[in-house]
Design a protein around this motif. Structure first.
Motif, mmCIF file in Angstrom:
data_model
loop_
_atom_site.group_PDB
_atom_site.id
_atom_site.type_symbol
_atom_site.label_atom_id
_atom_site.label_comp_id
_atom_site.label_asym_id
_atom_site.label_seq_id
_atom_site.Cartn_x
_atom_site.Cartn_y
_atom_site.Cartn_z
ATOM 1 N N HIS A 1 -6.511 4.464 -0.276
ATOM 2 C CA HIS A 1 -5.587 5.145 -1.186
ATOM 3 C C HIS A 1 -6.292 5.718 -2.410
ATOM 4 C CE1 HIS A 1 -5.738 0.994 -2.741
ATOM 5 N NE2 HIS A 1 -5.556 1.554 -3.920
ATOM 6 N N ALA B 1 -6.912 9.085 -1.071
ATOM 7 C CA ALA B 1 -5.877 9.646 -0.209
ATOM 8 C C ALA B 1 -5.160 10.809 -0.874
ATOM 9 C CB ALA B 1 -4.871 8.573 0.182
ATOM 10 N N ASP C 1 0.813 -1.218 0.000
ATOM 11 C CA ASP C 1 0.000 0.000 0.000
ATOM 12 C C ASP C 1 0.847 1.268 0.000
ATOM 13 O OD1 ASP C 1 -2.255 -1.502 0.014
ATOM 14 O OD2 ASP C 1 -2.621 -1.330 2.175
ATOM 15 N N SER D 1 1.094 3.005 -3.372
ATOM 16 C CA SER D 1 -0.096 3.377 -4.119
ATOM 17 C C SER D 1 0.125 4.692 -4.832
ATOM 18 C CB SER D 1 -1.294 3.518 -3.167
ATOM 19 O OG SER D 1 -1.554 2.283 -2.540
#
Length: 241
Positions: free
Chosen positions: A155, A158, A46, A49
């Motif tokens: 994400h 985000a 992650d 991302s």
């Protein structure tokens, strides 16, 4: 090695070669940036991302800046993109059921990918855009947007939080498990984003944010309901009369 084991080993080697060649052909058709993102995701998880690079509405070729009239038209347009319409018009291609995994780029057509990018561009403009970005909105009040997203899908939006932090805006996130919870507790089910933004008299910025989040959810996040709310913070001080 028995006869059966020998046969199985030979077939496996043959299939491995065929699989490698088929995967190679498929990957050769993908954009280079997509391949790089996939490799980073495999290597770093992650943390890798990709953060979309927002484009101001004025940066789109042949389009004027974003004012109240243009925003009203965009709100109506984005509101019309239901999940059913997106599938019927070919923007979505065999997506997973709502509530399942994120909708990946292979499930979006080029027009679907462009619509998703447009929704993220507009969301960024509504939250942080100013006149120098081609955003001509007379913001008269301060509002707070709160969005709840499953942690493994956070994400997808985000970029808005990161952009707020870089711009010095009031963008924060907090763990729904409470202030004592570790910031990277992967067992926590949701992430809450809080971002302050300026609203116009017609309250179209809030409507635009909701319409953008609807499109982003239908094209990528893929939740049955994406929980978001806005609340008034304070009137913007415009200085002496």
């Amino acid at each position: 090695m028995s006869g059966i084991e020998e046969i199985i080993g030979r077939v496996r080697r043959e299939l491995d070669g065929e699989l490698r060649e088929r995967v190679r052909r498929e990957l050769a058709l993908r954009p280079r940036d997509w391949l790089v993102d996939q490799l980073l995701g495999q290597a770093l998880g992650d943390a890798a991302s990709p953060v979309p690079t927002p484009r101001s509405p004025a940066a789109r070729a042949g389009e004027p800046g974003l004012d109240v009239a243009a925003l009203a038209e965009l709100v109506e347009r984005f509101r019309s993109f239901t999940r059913e319409r997106l599938e019927a018009e070919g923007h979505l291609i065999g997506p997973p059921a709502k509530g399942g995994e994120l909708i990946g780029p292979d499930r979006r057509s080029p027009t679907g990918a462009e619509l998703l990018h447009e929704a993220k561009d507009l969301l960024h403009a509504l939250l942080f855009g100013a006149a120098e970005d081609g955003v001509y909105l007379n913001r008269v009040a301060r509002e707070l947007l709160t969005v709840t997203v499953p942690r493994e899908k956070a994400h997808s939006i985000a970029f808005a939080l990161r952009a707020a932090t870089e711009a010095g805006a009031n963008g924060t996130w907090r763990d729904p498990a409470g202030p004592a919870a570790p910031a990277h507790n992967q067992r926590a089910p949701n992430t809450l984003f809080e971002v302050a933004y300026g609203e116009v008299t017609e309250e179209l910025v809030g409507h635009g944010i909701a319409a953008c989040l609807k499109v982003i959810n239908n094209l990528e996040i893929n939740e049955p309901v994406l929980y978001a709310r806005t609340e008034s913070v304070a009137e913007i001080d415009t200085g002496p009369e």
